[in-house]
Design a protein around this motif. Structure first.
Motif, mmCIF file in Angstrom:
data_model
loop_
_atom_site.group_PDB
_atom_site.id
_atom_site.type_symbol
_atom_site.label_atom_id
_atom_site.label_comp_id
_atom_site.label_asym_id
_atom_site.label_seq_id
_atom_site.Cartn_x
_atom_site.Cartn_y
_atom_site.Cartn_z
ATOM 1 N N VAL A 199 0.659 -1.279 0.396
ATOM 2 C CA VAL A 199 0.092 -0.087 0.089
ATOM 3 C C VAL A 199 0.605 1.426 0.103
ATOM 4 O O VAL A 199 1.674 1.590 0.749
ATOM 5 N N GLY A 200 0.403 2.335 -0.878
ATOM 6 C CA GLY A 200 1.110 3.318 -1.588
ATOM 7 C C GLY A 200 1.268 4.301 -0.136
ATOM 8 O O GLY A 200 -0.232 3.792 0.909
ATOM 9 N N ALA A 201 1.803 5.100 0.180
ATOM 10 C CA ALA A 201 1.363 6.146 0.768
ATOM 11 C C ALA A 201 1.653 7.647 1.087
ATOM 12 O O ALA A 201 2.643 8.346 0.075
ATOM 13 N N MET A 202 0.784 8.338 1.528
ATOM 14 C CA MET A 202 2.005 9.781 1.512
ATOM 15 C C MET A 202 3.758 10.336 2.031
ATOM 16 O O MET A 202 4.151 9.315 2.111
ATOM 17 N N ILE A 203 3.681 10.981 0.552
ATOM 18 C CA ILE A 203 5.272 10.801 0.205
ATOM 19 C C ILE A 203 5.906 9.702 0.199
ATOM 20 O O ILE A 203 7.463 10.072 -0.095
ATOM 21 N N PHE A 243 9.861 -0.139 -0.283
ATOM 22 C CA PHE A 243 8.932 1.095 -0.402
ATOM 23 C C PHE A 243 10.198 1.793 -0.462
ATOM 24 O O PHE A 243 11.631 2.078 0.310
ATOM 25 N N LYS A 244 10.057 3.257 -1.046
ATOM 26 C CA LYS A 244 10.751 3.981 -1.048
ATOM 27 C C LYS A 244 10.680 4.808 -0.085
ATOM 28 O O LYS A 244 9.779 5.584 -0.587
ATOM 29 N N LEU A 245 10.673 5.565 1.123
ATOM 30 C CA LEU A 245 9.966 5.418 2.202
ATOM 31 C C LEU A 245 8.903 4.965 2.254
ATOM 32 O O LEU A 245 8.247 3.490 1.982
ATOM 33 N N GLY A 246 8.266 4.847 3.992
ATOM 34 C CA GLY A 246 7.709 3.843 4.243
ATOM 35 C C GLY A 246 6.069 3.745 4.025
ATOM 36 O O GLY A 246 4.894 4.958 3.038
ATOM 37 N N SER A 247 4.980 2.748 4.481
ATOM 38 C CA SER A 247 4.278 2.243 4.562
ATOM 39 C C SER A 247 3.787 1.480 4.899
ATOM 40 O O SER A 247 3.807 0.783 6.489
#
Length: 296
Positions: A199-203, A243-247
């Motif tokens: 799941v993607g997320a903000m930033i 992920f390139k930044l958290g999720s």
């Protein structure tokens, strides 16, 4: 109004994708002083344990993204018995899929059909099964691994928003994991069908898989389904994406899982035993479903 509620409301009008793609470009910056400042500040702010990293020197990474998706030492994450955690993070929710619904947070639910991008046929195979959700915080290791051995049959990109996926937001944004941009990976396993949903997320600047490289961001052209005529086999514990930044990773199984007793919202590590899946009679595989929209 609580701060958590206010935080979730503020996110609605924000240009989620523009902000996330901007952060992605910044995170890929290779100007030495900029990337070094970003990495060292991040390590101090979130208490990242670099002793586990295969490359413990922060200055050795070419960009913030390279640091963020850093590999760990070979013995850093032993693989346990049974069903194991696919990632480092917080095991936020787990249990039975009842009436085709999964729990997001207290008082918040969403359906398997929604999570899978509206594929009710695939969703029906998980009714009566089990699910588990692992939230990856900024300080966590951000590669995702196989919780059991499986064969990839189909990958579905589902466009959507990019709300934050932290506890404050999951408790207030309805159907959050079924609204955010996500990558649904369908596997056949000896325990029947399994899906891993990244799941993607903000930033979050992007989601990658080991078989196709970076998948998101994609132009928002609707749901895209990709079938694999040449099977991709991945052993338990093998890396499947990052992920390139958290999720967040949401797992769903057609079989019921006997989860290890313990409270929700507890920290887990990749490879840590979560429970047991009982062997069952061979189930219908995804390759027996109706043909794809697109093949690879």
């Amino acid at each position: 109004m609580t701060l958590a509620k206010l935080f979730s409301l503020i996110q609605y009008p924000l240009p989620h994708h523009a902000l996330s793609r901007l952060m992605g470009r910044l995170a890929d910056c290779r100007v030495t002083w900029i990337k070094d400042l970003a990495i060292r500040t991040f390590i101090r702010r979130f208490g990242v344990d670099m002793t586990e990293a295969r490359q413990p020197d922060p200055g050795a990474y070419a960009s913030f993204n390279d640091f963020f998706t850093r590999p760990l030492k070979e013995d850093a994450r032993p693989i346990g018995e049974g069903l194991v955690s696919p990632a480092d993070g917080t095991l936020s929710r787990f249990g039975a899929i009842e009436s085709g619904r999964l729990i997001q947070a207290k008082g918040r639910e969403f359906t398997v059909t929604e999570l899978l991008g509206g594929d009710s046929t695939a969703a029906s195979r998980f009714h009566g099964g089990s699910f588990a959700t692992v939230y990856l915080s900024p300080r966590d290791y951000h590669r995702v691994h196989m919780p059991v051995t499986g064969t990839l049959r189909e990958m579905t990109y589902v466009p959507g928003r990019l709300f934050s996926v932290n506890t404050a937001t999951t408790g207030h944004v309805p159907r959050l994991f079924a609204r955010n941009e996500r990558l649904v990976c369908h596997f056949d396993t000896e325990h029947g069908p399994m899906v891993l949903v990244l799941v993607g997320a903000m930033i979050v600047a992007g989601i990658e898989t080991v078989w196709a490289g970076q998948i998101t961001p994609l132009p928002r052209r609707g749901i895209q389904r990709i079938r694999f005529d040449t099977p991709v086999h991945l052993a338990k514990g093998a890396e499947m994406g990052r992920f390139k930044l958290g999720s967040t990773v949401v797992m769903a199984f057609a079989e019921s899982v006997d989860f290890v007793s313990g409270k929700r919202e507890r920290k887990v590590q990749m490879g840590q035993r979560l429970g047991s899946l009982s062997l069952s009679e061979p189930a219908q595989t995804l390759s027996e479903k109706t043909g794809p929209e697109r093949t690879r």
